[in-house]
Design a protein around this motif. Structure first.
Motif, PDB file in Angstrom:
ATOM      1  N   TYR A  62     113.049  48.668  65.680  1.00  0.00           N
ATOM      2  CA  TYR A  62     112.968  47.518  64.769  1.00  0.00           C
ATOM      3  C   TYR A  62     113.714  47.733  63.455  1.00  0.00           C
ATOM      4  CZ  TYR A  62     109.287  50.574  62.871  1.00  0.00           C
ATOM      5  OH  TYR A  62     108.596  51.650  62.382  1.00  0.00           O
ATOM      6  N   ASP A  63     114.122  48.949  63.151  1.00  0.00           N
ATOM      7  CA  ASP A  63     114.645  49.251  61.819  1.00  0.00           C
ATOM      8  C   ASP A  63     116.167  49.118  61.737  1.00  0.00           C
ATOM      9  OD1 ASP A  63     114.098  50.005  59.150  1.00  0.00           O
ATOM     10  OD2 ASP A  63     114.847  52.024  59.554  1.00  0.00           O
ATOM     11  N   ASN A  64     116.766  48.373  62.653  1.00  0.00           N
ATOM     12  CA  ASN A  64     118.222  48.243  62.658  1.00  0.00           C
ATOM     13  C   ASN A  64     118.618  46.968  63.390  1.00  0.00           C
ATOM     14  OD1 ASN A  64     117.822  48.910  65.435  1.00  0.00           O
ATOM     15  ND2 ASN A  64     117.951  51.066  64.928  1.00  0.00           N
ATOM     16  N   ASN A  65     119.839  46.528  63.139  1.00  0.00           N
ATOM     17  CA  ASN A  65     120.421  45.475  63.959  1.00  0.00           C
ATOM     18  C   ASN A  65     120.882  46.100  65.266  1.00  0.00           C
ATOM     19  OD1 ASN A  65     120.102  43.366  62.119  1.00  0.00           O
ATOM     20  ND2 ASN A  65     122.024  43.826  61.083  1.00  0.00           N
ATOM     21  N   PHE A  66     120.601  45.411  66.355  1.00  0.00           N
ATOM     22  CA  PHE A  66     120.954  45.925  67.677  1.00  0.00           C
ATOM     23  C   PHE A  66     122.227  45.229  68.157  1.00  0.00           C
ATOM     24  CE2 PHE A  66     119.645  46.158  72.381  1.00  0.00           C
ATOM     25  CZ  PHE A  66     120.150  47.435  72.513  1.00  0.00           C
ATOM     26  N   PRO A  67     123.210  45.955  68.728  1.00  0.00           N
ATOM     27  CA  PRO A  67     124.440  45.310  69.204  1.00  0.00           C
ATOM     28  C   PRO A  67     124.192  44.333  70.357  1.00  0.00           C
ATOM     29  CG  PRO A  67     124.765  47.672  68.896  1.00  0.00           C
ATOM     30  CD  PRO A  67     123.289  47.422  68.780  1.00  0.00           C
ATOM     31  N   PHE A  68     125.092  43.391  70.520  1.00  0.00           N
ATOM     32  CA  PHE A  68     125.016  42.420  71.606  1.00  0.00           C
ATOM     33  C   PHE A  68     125.165  43.108  72.961  1.00  0.00           C
ATOM     34  CE2 PHE A  68     125.561  39.171  68.404  1.00  0.00           C
ATOM     35  CZ  PHE A  68     124.921  38.069  68.962  1.00  0.00           C
ATOM     36  N   HIS A  69     124.486  42.543  73.959  1.00  0.00           N
ATOM     37  CA  HIS A  69     124.552  43.097  75.307  1.00  0.00           C
ATOM     38  C   HIS A  69     124.103  42.048  76.319  1.00  0.00           C
ATOM     39  CE1 HIS A  69     120.471  43.699  73.815  1.00  0.00           C
ATOM     40  NE2 HIS A  69     120.054  43.652  75.069  1.00  0.00           N
ATOM     41  N   CYS A  70     124.594  42.176  77.534  1.00  0.00           N
ATOM     42  CA  CYS A  70     124.011  41.515  78.690  1.00  0.00           C
ATOM     43  C   CYS A  70     122.989  42.496  79.261  1.00  0.00           C
ATOM     44  CB  CYS A  70     125.067  41.202  79.744  1.00  0.00           C
ATOM     45  SG  CYS A  70     126.399  40.120  79.180  1.00  0.00           S
ATOM     46  N   GLU A  71     121.867  42.006  79.692  1.00  0.00           N
ATOM     47  CA  GLU A  71     120.785  42.897  80.098  1.00  0.00           C
ATOM     48  C   GLU A  71     121.162  43.703  81.342  1.00  0.00           C
ATOM     49  OE1 GLU A  71     116.962  44.086  78.732  1.00  0.00           O
ATOM     50  OE2 GLU A  71     118.405  42.639  77.935  1.00  0.00           O
ATOM     51  N   SER A  72     121.074  45.053  81.219  1.00  0.00           N
ATOM     52  CA  SER A  72     121.319  45.972  82.343  1.00  0.00           C
ATOM     53  C   SER A  72     122.613  45.634  83.069  1.00  0.00           C
ATOM     54  CB  SER A  72     120.126  45.959  83.317  1.00  0.00           C
ATOM     55  OG  SER A  72     118.939  46.324  82.659  1.00  0.00           O
ATOM     56  N   ASN A 130     105.674  44.064  77.856  1.00  0.00           N
ATOM     57  CA  ASN A 130     105.255  43.662  76.526  1.00  0.00           C
ATOM     58  C   ASN A 130     106.121  44.414  75.524  1.00  0.00           C
ATOM     59  OD1 ASN A 130     102.369  42.097  76.638  1.00  0.00           O
ATOM     60  ND2 ASN A 130     102.649  43.456  78.390  1.00  0.00           N
ATOM     61  N   ILE A 131     106.844  43.684  74.694  1.00  0.00           N
ATOM     62  CA  ILE A 131     107.757  44.287  73.733  1.00  0.00           C
ATOM     63  C   ILE A 131     107.137  44.182  72.345  1.00  0.00           C
ATOM     64  CG2 ILE A 131     110.110  44.328  72.838  1.00  0.00           C
ATOM     65  CD1 ILE A 131     109.911  44.844  75.853  1.00  0.00           C
ATOM     66  N   VAL A 132     106.909  45.348  71.735  1.00  0.00           N
ATOM     67  CA  VAL A 132     106.268  45.415  70.415  1.00  0.00           C
ATOM     68  C   VAL A 132     106.957  46.508  69.609  1.00  0.00           C
ATOM     69  CG1 VAL A 132     104.038  44.669  71.359  1.00  0.00           C
ATOM     70  CG2 VAL A 132     104.547  47.127  71.167  1.00  0.00           C
ATOM     71  N   PRO A 133     106.848  46.475  68.274  1.00  0.00           N
ATOM     72  CA  PRO A 133     107.401  47.568  67.471  1.00  0.00           C
ATOM     73  C   PRO A 133     106.564  48.838  67.645  1.00  0.00           C
ATOM     74  CG  PRO A 133     106.188  46.055  66.065  1.00  0.00           C
ATOM     75  CD  PRO A 133     106.237  45.429  67.429  1.00  0.00           C
ATOM     76  N   VAL A 134     107.239  49.965  67.762  1.00  0.00           N
ATOM     77  CA  VAL A 134     106.569  51.258  67.936  1.00  0.00           C
ATOM     78  C   VAL A 134     107.089  52.200  66.861  1.00  0.00           C
ATOM     79  CG1 VAL A 134     106.137  53.196  69.501  1.00  0.00           C
ATOM     80  CG2 VAL A 134     106.379  50.872  70.424  1.00  0.00           C
ATOM     81  N   GLN A 135     106.191  52.721  66.037  1.00  0.00           N
ATOM     82  CA  GLN A 135     106.616  53.534  64.905  1.00  0.00           C
ATOM     83  C   GLN A 135     107.477  54.720  65.324  1.00  0.00           C
ATOM     84  OE1 GLN A 135     102.715  54.089  62.920  1.00  0.00           O
ATOM     85  NE2 GLN A 135     103.666  53.175  61.112  1.00  0.00           N
ATOM     86  N   ALA A 136     107.128  55.357  66.428  1.00  0.00           N
ATOM     87  CA  ALA A 136     107.882  56.528  66.877  1.00  0.00           C
ATOM     88  C   ALA A 136     109.285  56.167  67.358  1.00  0.00           C
ATOM     89  CB  ALA A 136     107.116  57.237  67.993  1.00  0.00           C
ATOM     90  N   LEU A 137     109.510  54.870  67.641  1.00  0.00           N
ATOM     91  CA  LEU A 137     110.819  54.413  68.136  1.00  0.00           C
ATOM     92  C   LEU A 137     111.545  53.580  67.082  1.00  0.00           C
ATOM     93  CD1 LEU A 137     109.724  53.352  71.729  1.00  0.00           C
ATOM     94  CD2 LEU A 137     110.678  55.546  71.009  1.00  0.00           C
ATOM     95  N   LYS A 138     111.190  53.752  65.849  1.00  0.00           N
ATOM     96  CA  LYS A 138     111.682  52.951  64.733  1.00  0.00           C
ATOM     97  C   LYS A 138     113.180  52.695  64.786  1.00  0.00           C
ATOM     98  CE  LYS A 138     112.051  53.303  59.668  1.00  0.00           C
ATOM     99  NZ  LYS A 138     111.618  54.093  58.481  1.00  0.00           N
ATOM    100  N   SER A 139     113.984  53.728  65.016  1.00  0.00           N
ATOM    101  CA  SER A 139     115.439  53.596  64.953  1.00  0.00           C
ATOM    102  C   SER A 139     116.085  53.366  66.311  1.00  0.00           C
ATOM    103  CB  SER A 139     116.041  54.863  64.310  1.00  0.00           C
ATOM    104  OG  SER A 139     115.549  55.034  62.991  1.00  0.00           O
ATOM    105  N   GLN A 140     115.292  53.220  67.355  1.00  0.00           N
ATOM    106  CA  GLN A 140     115.852  53.013  68.691  1.00  0.00           C
ATOM    107  C   GLN A 140     116.487  51.638  68.788  1.00  0.00           C
ATOM    108  OE1 GLN A 140     114.054  54.560  72.379  1.00  0.00           O
ATOM    109  NE2 GLN A 140     113.648  52.428  72.903  1.00  0.00           N
ATOM    110  N   ARG A 141     117.683  51.587  69.349  1.00  0.00           N
ATOM    111  CA  ARG A 141     118.339  50.294  69.561  1.00  0.00           C
ATOM    112  C   ARG A 141     117.942  49.780  70.941  1.00  0.00           C
ATOM    113  NH1 ARG A 141     123.166  52.037  66.180  1.00  0.00           N
ATOM    114  NH2 ARG A 141     122.983  50.703  64.350  1.00  0.00           N
ATOM    115  N   GLY A 142     116.742  49.262  71.010  1.00  0.00           N
ATOM    116  CA  GLY A 142     116.202  48.773  72.263  1.00  0.00           C
ATOM    117  C   GLY A 142     114.733  48.458  72.093  1.00  0.00           C
ATOM    118  N   ALA A 143     114.019  48.312  73.222  1.00  0.00           N
ATOM    119  CA  ALA A 143     112.603  47.965  73.171  1.00  0.00           C
ATOM    120  C   ALA A 143     111.833  48.996  72.354  1.00  0.00           C
ATOM    121  CB  ALA A 143     112.037  47.883  74.590  1.00  0.00           C
TER     122      ALA A 143
END
Length: 407
Positions: A166-176, A150-163
């Protein structure tokens, strides 16, 4: 070798103010009759996907739901994934009518959090249509490894580029893309939408008529893909990686007359400044050719993980219980294929002999259920000392154990 971290050398600065619509030719809209049939079948599934003991039963019933999709829907999905855009947006799927609030953290859900599991059944059924098996990585859910994330926004992970971020554009990737058990397909299924939260897709179709088709056959050893920081942190905390830290597949790989993508613009090292410039030009091209969609409730985006790469835009959650929520599922065709002889940790056969003596592997080279407790309970791995700890790190390179679906 002094490798250059690409993202450090080229900080991310794309605004994504212009997003092309998802191509209509890759959109499948189910009719009301088909959707109703799927809903009735999903509601009759006698299993909870968040109860580990019931997961296999849930998957078997979801496979039956997959067979209930119309022949034309199933053919459309397979054709577009393998020979078309490489991604399919399925609309009109049935949804759970009595939804709880968006959970505060992602990963697995408490067993009683939801009353029905229509969305989860649709996710697995669509994955089965690809001919692949559902699975997940041990590190996902911060070590809890749910079958369905389940993928949801998490306040403590605000700036994380991943699951969770939410506070940034995430770069393109193929999963894993670096992992030995890289998914063949990825499915993102909407539970709740967020206005302005776009999922973006780039397809190898977009290379047609460009010089990048020629470039794909030239670049061989300029790059290495690497594991995410989270996986490295967990390894340092005593949870073995289960795969090599690096993969040396080039970003564009020629396969016959087609191109395969091995892209992670947030996790690639370059051998030289020339390689940085080459990868930067490729990222500019990908960003300029992207197509996007907002995944709404009843939508599922199915991605071929070699023919496309994907990402998301930044967005602003409100944390009022109604925030963005989607399910993520990984699917792989050769999930239980055994490692070939000559694994890098086993050049003389001694380690395999020790794994057999420890009761963790059969003489034929497959892991036993005795080892499964280390898969499902990371703390048990941390308790191992010395040689047994080294053996466990090796054994994880032979996961999943048949029936566990955790790598």
């Amino acid at each position: 070798m002094n490798w250059i971290d690409y993202r450090s050398a080229r900080p991310y600065n794309y605004s994504r103010s212009q997003i092309a619509p998802f191509p209509e030719k890759a959109v499948l809209t189910l009719n009301a009759e088909e959707s109703q049939l799927l809903a009735e079948m999903a509601l009759s599934v006698p299993a909870n996907p968040y109860n580990t003991k019931e997961q296999e039963l849930f998957i078997r019933h979801a496979a039956g739901i997959a067979r209930a999709f119309s022949a034309s829907s199933a053919a459309f999905i397979r054709r577009e994934l393998e020979h078309g855009f490489g991604a399919v947006l399925v609309k009109g799927l049935p949804v759970d009518e009595d939804l709880p609030e968006t959970p505060p953290v992602g990963g697995s859900l408490p067993v009683a959090y939801k009353k029905t599991f229509i969305s989860e059944a649709m996710l697995v059924a669509l994955g089965v249509l690809t001919g692949a098996e559902p699975f997940n990585f041990r590190q996902e859910g911060r070590g809890k490894a749910p079958l369905i994330d389940n993928i949801v926004p998490v306040q403590a992970l605000k700036s994380q580029r991943g699951a969770g971020g939410y506070d940034n554009n995430f770069p393109f990737h193929c999963e894993s893309a670096w992992h030995r058990k890289r998914p063949d397909y990825l499915i993102l299924l909407g539970v709740r939408e967020a206005p302005g939260a776009y999922t973006l897709v780039f397809s190898v179709e977009m290379f047609e008529g460009t010089s990048w088709l020629e470039e794909a056959g030239k670049i061989k050893d300029w790059f290495r893909l690497k594991a995410p920081d989270l996986y490295l942190q967990m390894e340092n905390a005593g949870i073995p990686m289960g795969t090599a830290r690096y993969s040396f597949a080039p970003p564009l790989e020629k396969e016959g007359d087609t191109v395969r993508l091995n892209i992670n613009f947030n996790g690639t090292d370059c051998i030289s400044e020339e390689a940085v410039q080459w990868l930067s030009a490729l990222e500019d091209f990908v960003e300029a050719k992207t197509a996007g969609t907002i995944i709404t409730s009843g939508d599922a985006l199915i991605l071929h993980n070699y023919n496309t790469c994907h990402t998301r835009t930044g967005y602003k959650p409100t944390f009022n219980g109604e925030d963005r929520w989607f399910l993520r599922g990984y699917f792989k065709k050769d999930l239980w294929e055994r490692r070939k002889d000559g694994h890098e940790h086993n050049t003389d056969g001694t380690a395999i002999h020790d794994l057999v003596n420890a009761g963790w592997m059969t003489p034929e080279g497959t892991l036993t259920m005795e080892f499964s407790k280390y898969v499902f309970e990371p703390d048990e791995t941390r308790k191992l000392d010395g040689h047994l700890n080294e053996l466990a790190a090796l054994a994880f390179n032979y996961t999943p154990i048949s029936g566990t679906r955790i790598v």
